[in-house]
Write a protein that holds these residues in place. Structure first.
Motif, mmCIF file in Angstrom:
data_model
loop_
_atom_site.group_PDB
_atom_site.id
_atom_site.type_symbol
_atom_site.label_atom_id
_atom_site.label_comp_id
_atom_site.label_asym_id
_atom_site.label_seq_id
_atom_site.Cartn_x
_atom_site.Cartn_y
_atom_site.Cartn_z
ATOM 1 N N ASP A 182 4.832 -2.593 14.383
ATOM 2 C CA ASP A 182 3.187 -2.383 14.403
ATOM 3 C C ASP A 182 2.458 -2.287 12.966
ATOM 4 O OD1 ASP A 182 4.041 -0.020 14.015
ATOM 5 O OD2 ASP A 182 2.712 1.078 15.272
ATOM 6 N N VAL A 183 3.301 -2.700 11.940
ATOM 7 C CA VAL A 183 2.957 -2.484 10.668
ATOM 8 C C VAL A 183 2.290 -3.840 9.954
ATOM 9 C CG1 VAL A 183 3.202 -1.595 8.170
ATOM 10 C CG2 VAL A 183 4.113 -0.267 10.268
ATOM 11 N N SER A 184 1.250 -4.070 9.606
ATOM 12 C CA SER A 184 0.966 -5.394 9.020
ATOM 13 C C SER A 184 0.710 -5.018 7.407
ATOM 14 C CB SER A 184 -0.232 -6.039 9.772
ATOM 15 O OG SER A 184 -1.427 -5.306 9.595
ATOM 16 N N VAL A 185 0.567 -6.254 6.817
ATOM 17 C CA VAL A 185 0.488 -6.162 5.299
ATOM 18 C C VAL A 185 -0.928 -6.788 4.905
ATOM 19 C CG1 VAL A 185 1.048 -6.983 3.020
ATOM 20 C CG2 VAL A 185 2.881 -6.114 4.873
ATOM 21 N N SER A 186 -1.810 -6.141 3.959
ATOM 22 C CA SER A 186 -3.042 -6.668 3.586
ATOM 23 C C SER A 186 -2.905 -7.276 2.258
ATOM 24 C CB SER A 186 -4.030 -5.283 3.500
ATOM 25 O OG SER A 186 -3.811 -4.506 2.725
ATOM 26 N N GLU A 187 -2.038 -6.771 1.774
ATOM 27 C CA GLU A 187 -1.967 -7.645 0.282
ATOM 28 C C GLU A 187 -0.421 -7.333 -0.380
ATOM 29 O OE1 GLU A 187 -3.628 -7.477 -4.451
ATOM 30 O OE2 GLU A 187 -4.003 -5.702 -3.039
ATOM 31 N N ALA A 188 0.068 -8.604 -0.927
ATOM 32 C CA ALA A 188 1.542 -8.429 -1.371
ATOM 33 C C ALA A 188 1.239 -8.974 -3.030
ATOM 34 C CB ALA A 188 2.313 -9.324 -0.553
ATOM 35 N N PHE A 189 2.092 -8.348 -3.817
ATOM 36 C CA PHE A 189 2.184 -8.587 -5.045
ATOM 37 C C PHE A 189 3.680 -8.711 -5.767
ATOM 38 C CE2 PHE A 189 2.561 -6.988 -9.362
ATOM 39 C CZ PHE A 189 1.629 -8.013 -10.151
ATOM 40 N N ALA A 190 3.899 -9.637 -6.618
ATOM 41 C CA ALA A 190 5.149 -9.758 -7.115
ATOM 42 C C ALA A 190 4.950 -10.152 -8.642
ATOM 43 C CB ALA A 190 6.132 -10.654 -6.457
ATOM 44 N N LYS A 191 5.852 -9.955 -9.482
ATOM 45 C CA LYS A 191 5.722 -10.112 -10.775
ATOM 46 C C LYS A 191 7.027 -10.489 -11.349
ATOM 47 C CE LYS A 191 5.575 -5.608 -13.036
ATOM 48 N NZ LYS A 191 4.558 -4.976 -13.986
ATOM 49 N N LYS A 192 7.136 -11.327 -12.453
ATOM 50 C CA LYS A 192 8.608 -11.358 -13.116
ATOM 51 C C LYS A 192 8.462 -10.552 -14.304
ATOM 52 C CE LYS A 192 11.120 -14.965 -15.983
ATOM 53 N NZ LYS A 192 11.003 -16.157 -16.500
ATOM 54 N N ILE A 193 9.505 -9.639 -14.315
ATOM 55 C CA ILE A 193 9.790 -8.511 -15.412
ATOM 56 C C ILE A 193 11.001 -9.156 -16.378
ATOM 57 C CG2 ILE A 193 10.426 -6.278 -15.841
ATOM 58 C CD1 ILE A 193 9.757 -5.314 -12.994
ATOM 59 N N GLY A 199 9.662 -7.429 -9.747
ATOM 60 C CA GLY A 199 9.044 -6.239 -9.243
ATOM 61 C C GLY A 199 7.855 -6.541 -8.250
ATOM 62 N N GLY A 200 7.368 -5.630 -7.497
ATOM 63 C CA GLY A 200 5.964 -5.791 -6.782
ATOM 64 C C GLY A 200 5.792 -4.696 -5.855
ATOM 65 N N TYR A 201 5.134 -5.130 -4.790
ATOM 66 C CA TYR A 201 4.663 -3.997 -3.632
ATOM 67 C C TYR A 201 4.055 -4.932 -2.513
ATOM 68 C CZ TYR A 201 -0.163 -4.436 -5.744
ATOM 69 O OH TYR A 201 -1.299 -5.020 -6.232
ATOM 70 N N ALA A 202 3.967 -3.995 -1.351
ATOM 71 C CA ALA A 202 2.974 -4.711 -0.276
ATOM 72 C C ALA A 202 2.282 -3.312 0.139
ATOM 73 C CB ALA A 202 4.195 -5.111 0.804
ATOM 74 N N VAL A 203 1.134 -3.608 0.498
ATOM 75 C CA VAL A 203 0.192 -2.773 0.772
ATOM 76 C C VAL A 203 0.113 -2.783 2.554
ATOM 77 C CG1 VAL A 203 -2.308 -1.940 0.987
ATOM 78 C CG2 VAL A 203 -1.279 -3.163 -1.337
ATOM 79 N N LEU A 204 0.563 -1.781 2.984
ATOM 80 C CA LEU A 204 0.676 -1.393 4.631
ATOM 81 C C LEU A 204 -0.673 -0.874 4.920
ATOM 82 C CD1 LEU A 204 4.125 0.206 4.698
ATOM 83 C CD2 LEU A 204 3.528 -1.968 4.408
ATOM 84 N N ASN A 205 -1.148 -1.822 5.909
ATOM 85 C CA ASN A 205 -2.376 -1.351 6.632
ATOM 86 C C ASN A 205 -2.231 -0.239 7.534
ATOM 87 O OD1 ASN A 205 -4.409 -3.703 5.880
ATOM 88 N ND2 ASN A 205 -2.991 -5.074 7.296
ATOM 89 N N PRO A 206 -3.411 0.710 7.922
ATOM 90 C CA PRO A 206 -3.268 1.540 8.576
ATOM 91 C C PRO A 206 -2.960 1.174 9.822
ATOM 92 C CG PRO A 206 -5.588 1.513 7.321
ATOM 93 C CD PRO A 206 -4.700 0.259 7.042
ATOM 94 N N ASP A 242 0.768 -16.219 -14.929
ATOM 95 C CA ASP A 242 0.966 -15.112 -15.951
ATOM 96 C C ASP A 242 2.170 -14.542 -15.222
ATOM 97 O OD1 ASP A 242 -0.991 -15.761 -17.728
ATOM 98 O OD2 ASP A 242 -2.437 -14.739 -16.423
ATOM 99 N N GLY A 243 3.230 -15.121 -14.517
ATOM 100 C CA GLY A 243 4.495 -14.361 -14.016
ATOM 101 C C GLY A 243 4.078 -13.645 -12.791
ATOM 102 N N GLN A 244 2.912 -13.863 -12.201
ATOM 103 C CA GLN A 244 2.483 -12.951 -10.983
ATOM 104 C C GLN A 244 1.981 -13.934 -9.706
ATOM 105 O OE1 GLN A 244 -0.826 -10.388 -12.162
ATOM 106 N NE2 GLN A 244 0.360 -9.521 -13.814
ATOM 107 N N ILE A 245 2.450 -13.190 -8.482
ATOM 108 C CA ILE A 245 1.896 -13.877 -7.331
ATOM 109 C C ILE A 245 1.449 -12.842 -6.711
ATOM 110 C CG2 ILE A 245 2.903 -14.956 -5.016
ATOM 111 C CD1 ILE A 245 3.524 -16.598 -7.499
ATOM 112 N N ARG A 246 0.230 -13.135 -6.032
ATOM 113 C CA ARG A 246 -0.662 -12.014 -5.388
ATOM 114 C C ARG A 246 -1.412 -13.005 -4.236
ATOM 115 N NH1 ARG A 246 -2.755 -7.349 -7.669
ATOM 116 N NH2 ARG A 246 -2.146 -8.168 -9.637
#
Length: 795
Positions: A182-193, A199-206, A242-246
């Motif tokens: 029941d967890v959805s994602v509002s924003e995802a981000f990844a970058k080339k290090i 590396g990156g992250y996922a913002v989990l909605n309430p 710039d090495g990023q996906i968002r």
């Protein structure tokens, strides 16, 4: 020499892991575990037809932040998600399967990248015949691509070894926006290090259980440089800017070109709930090398150390499999939330704050923060195991709750993603705090813990909140203090669930008693008197005219019509919480003589309780359809103690009989369709199964001035308990149980018991005697010995 150096380096890195230190401390020479592989007897696939997302675990270590394995179904809720045994396709591999904080999926594919076409387009058929599953390791062949995927893990890092067919290009997809349960994602981000690291992250909605957002971070490192880094947004493949996906529906992938037949790719994915930098620290501290087999072996050893604290022999092979699977379940639901350096995210206030766990003299965190569901009902399962066998882990749970109180002013029921979730009802952390304290097992600040628990017993604490009640008016604590009970009118208050006033009253009364025992430990004698008096509030919702607990109005009148069970209704019974009035009527562990008396005395009590069990045996002691329907329900927590209550009414042979029946019919299954039959909340039913199997229990949850265990007949011929003690619980004492019987199936009744060579005629055994180590011999027979066990300890 090169391998030797790598092995030595790997060893010293591993011992830096706080969890490994806490859970795998070496035993004394005379209690050292042998080299038996107990993971071969733990089956993660049991009861995985429609599991909770956190129910299945393979590539992980006990309590590890990472729980890496394939997902076959996304689902839309807590249940029926994750790995389902009957499914035919793997969607992706996911690194965290915590109920409210899951995330970081990946999937290896070959050919032209189709990450933008969705999860199904990149899924793969698989067969169980090409799958190996055990605690600490998972191997499966993706049939359409021909990739063989292997997974293992440390505490905070998942490691992959994937064998590819010859191909022009292969990709590792990271569908970071994937919905999990029941967890959805509002924003995802990844970058080339770097050429080997992203590396990156996922913002989990309430969610309904977790009211604020939560962020899960990751870093992935590949053994060799990838040829390209790119991604997708929605249905479009995109190049990295710039090495990023968002984006909201974004994902990333790395590409490897011109792979040879049977070429292997190794990569590691570390996670953190603090930052990308935190994930990098976790990666570099826990897993700097690339020896997959060594990591898998270490994970196996950690599981063997954990499972080896309760070793059994004898019984049937199926019973042994279920025992070790049950025990495994106690270590996969609640998981570590803090990073290797002790950092963790506290989201209890208006603004997230990074907290830091104090360090010990070796520069390591003194404990780990735990991500967890609430402790509702754990007094009859996990609390007992944590007190006896796993006080190191029980203290981490307690410390997480106490620290949250220090920082946010509330001693809660459990935190998801660093925020109190108000799951279920009551102040259900108090019984755990009292159990650890009353048995000399507490290694947290007792004064602070008591202050938080006491606050909860009055308006302004956690009792103000019903289940998932963010407003804080649905708990009825003001009514409880004023009237001595919570009236049925509570159902009109708050914005949460589980607003059952009589059920709340019964819980609060037991928790008041636990608070009294904790207060007595700290010489809070006036408080102890107050809360002991309040622990009798159960009487205010018990209608002696009908002989059952019953909903009551604010004006004092009983709710009519009333029946202890109702076969015509569905849903949560009015006035109660996830159990019938019949089941909740036995929720008085703090005063069983009083309960027995109000139900008509011992003979009447035994007759009623026995009838309850006989009425529900045809349903295997679980709800035949809904909470309203059942006199006894071992699919949920409120009645997990009921089979042990015969002990206190002078009929211990009936406890021996019905505990064995419940163990066999409700919890005996070892296939993917059975085994738990209900609300296996983060190992609670697994813990109960372990306790029933070894013949030890505590109706009062190991709480009291001299906490007691109740004896029933074990399943096994020999049980060896490795009991931790000392600072950090790094030493062990052994308590051995030897069972003598002629027939495994028929000999279920205790004939006699010897404790350290002396006859024991009581069904009770003080906890302190177990903790000292020793030997117990139990003689079983096919007929009840009605002269054994009819007295309580000290009688």
């Amino acid at each position: 020499m090169h391998k030797l150096i790598l092995g030595i380096c790997f060893y010293f890195i591993c011992i830096q892991d706080t969890t490994a230190q806490v859970l795998n401390a070496s035993a004394n020479a005379d209690t050292k575990q042998n080299n038996a592989d107990l993971t071969a007897l733990a089956d993660p696939t049991i009861d995985t037809k429609q599991p909770r997302i956190d129910f299945f675990a393979s590539a992980s270590v006990p309590f590890g932040m990472v729980a890496l394995h394939p997902d076959t179904h996304q689902g839309n809720g807590l249940w029926n998600s994750g790995y389902r045994y009957e499914d035919k396709r793997i969607l992706f591999f996911v690194h965290s399967h915590m109920v409210q904080t899951p995330g970081i999926a990946c999937m290896p594919v070959v050919g032209k990248c189709k990450g933008n076409l969705g999860i199904e387009a990149n899924s793969s058929a698989f067969s169980h015949s090409n799958e190996v599953i055990r605690p600490g390791y998972h191997k499966v062949k993706l049939e359409e691509s021909g990739i063989t995927a292997e997974m293992t893990a440390t505490t905070r890092v998942g490691m992959h070894r994937e064998t590819f067919p010859a191909c022009d290009e292969a990709h590792i997809l990271f569908p970071l926006s994937a919905r999990l349960a029941d967890v959805s994602v509002s924003e995802a981000f990844a970058k080339k290090i770097s050429d080997t690291r992203i590396g990156g992250y996922a913002v989990l909605n309430p969610t309904g259980r977790r009211k604020q957002t939560c962020v899960i971070y990751f870093v992935a490192e590949f053994q060799k440089p990838f040829d390209n880094f790119a991604g997708w947004q929605g249905t479009q493949l995109v190049e990295a800017i710039d090495g990023q996906i968002r984006g909201k529906d974004a994902g990333a992938y790395v590409t490897f070109r011109h792979l040879k037949a049977n070429e292997q790719l190794r990569y590691k994915v570390a996670i953190s709930y603090v930052s990308i930098e935190g994930a990098i620290k976790n990666l570099e501290a826990e897993l700097p090398g690339w020896d997959f087999d060594a990591v898998a072996q270490r994970a196996k050893q950690q599981w063997n150390d954990y499972l080896g604290r309760i070793k059994v022999s004898g019984g049937t092979k199926a019973q042994q499999i279920k025992h070790y699977t049950d025990l495994m379940h106690t270590a996969i639901g609640r998981r570590i939330y803090s990073d290797v350096d002790g950092s963790y995210m506290d989201r209890g206030g208006a603004t997230p704050v990074v907290r830091h766990i104090p360090l010990n003299g070796h520069g390591q965190p003194k404990w780990n923060a735990i991500d967890m569901d609430c402790l509702w009902g754990t007094q009859w399962n996990l609390n007992i195991l944590w007190t006896l066998m796993y006080p190191d882990y029980g203290n981490q749970v307690a410390q997480t709750l106490v620290e949250y109180y220090k920082n946010n002013g509330i001693l809660g029921r459990g935190q998801w993603g660093g925020q109190e979730n108000f799951t279920m009802t009551g102040d259900c952390s108090t019984p755990l705090l009292a159990a650890l304290a009353n048995n000399g097992r507490a290694q947290f600040d007792l004064s602070t813990a008591y202050a938080g628990a006491r606050k909860n017993a009055f308006p302004g604490g956690v009792r103000d909140h019903a289940g998932y009640d963010s407003i804080g008016t649905g708990g009825g604590c003001d009514w409880y203090v004023k009237l001595g009970y919570v009236p049925v009118e509570i159902e009109k208050r708050g914005d949460g669930m589980h607003r059952g006033g009589s059920g709340m009253t019964l819980e609060y009364a037991y928790q008041d008693w636990c608070l009294a025992q904790l207060g007595r430990q700290l010489a809070k004698n006036e408080d102890a008197k107050l809360f002991t008096l309040r622990s009798e509030n159960w009487r205010n919702v018990f209608d002696s005219a009908v002989g059952w607990a019953r909903p009551r109005h604010e004006n004092g009148n009983w709710v009519t019509p009333f029946a202890p069970i109702d076969l015509k209704k569905k849903g949560e019974p009015r006035g109660f919480i996830e159990a019938s009035p019949a089941t909740f009527s036995f929720y008085v562990p703090q005063n069983l003589p009083g309960l027995i008396n109000i139900m008509g005395g011992k003979e009447a009590f035994v007759k009623r309780l026995d009838t309850c069990f006989r009425e529900t045996e045809k349903y295997r002691f679980i709800c035949p359809g809904d909470w309203q329907f059942s006199y006894v329900d071992y699919s949920n927590q409120p009645g997990c103690h009921m089979a042990h209550l015969f002990n206190y009414a002078g009929a211990p042979w009936l406890s021996q009989y019905w505990v064995r029946k419940v163990k066999e019919l409700t919890f005996g299954g070892t296939d993917y369709k059975s085994g738990y039959n209900g609300d296996e909340d983060e190992g609670q039913m697994g813990a109960l199964g372990v306790l029933m199997g070894i013949g030890l229990f505590s109706v009062q949850g190991c709480v009291g001035e001299n906490p007691q265990l109740e004896l029933t007949s074990p399943l096994f011929d020999h049980i060896s308990l490795q009991l931790p003690y000392g600072e950090g619980f790094k030493k062990y004492k052994t308590f051995n149980i030897k069972v003598i019987r002629q027939d495994q199936e028929k000999d279920i009744y205790i004939q006699s018991v010897k404790l350290n060579g002396k006859t024991l005629n009581s069904f009770q055994l003080p906890v302190h005697q177990i903790l000292q180590g020793g030997n117990m011999e139990i003689q079983l027979g096919p007929e009840p010995n009605k002269n054994w066990g009819i007295t309580k300890a000290g009688s």
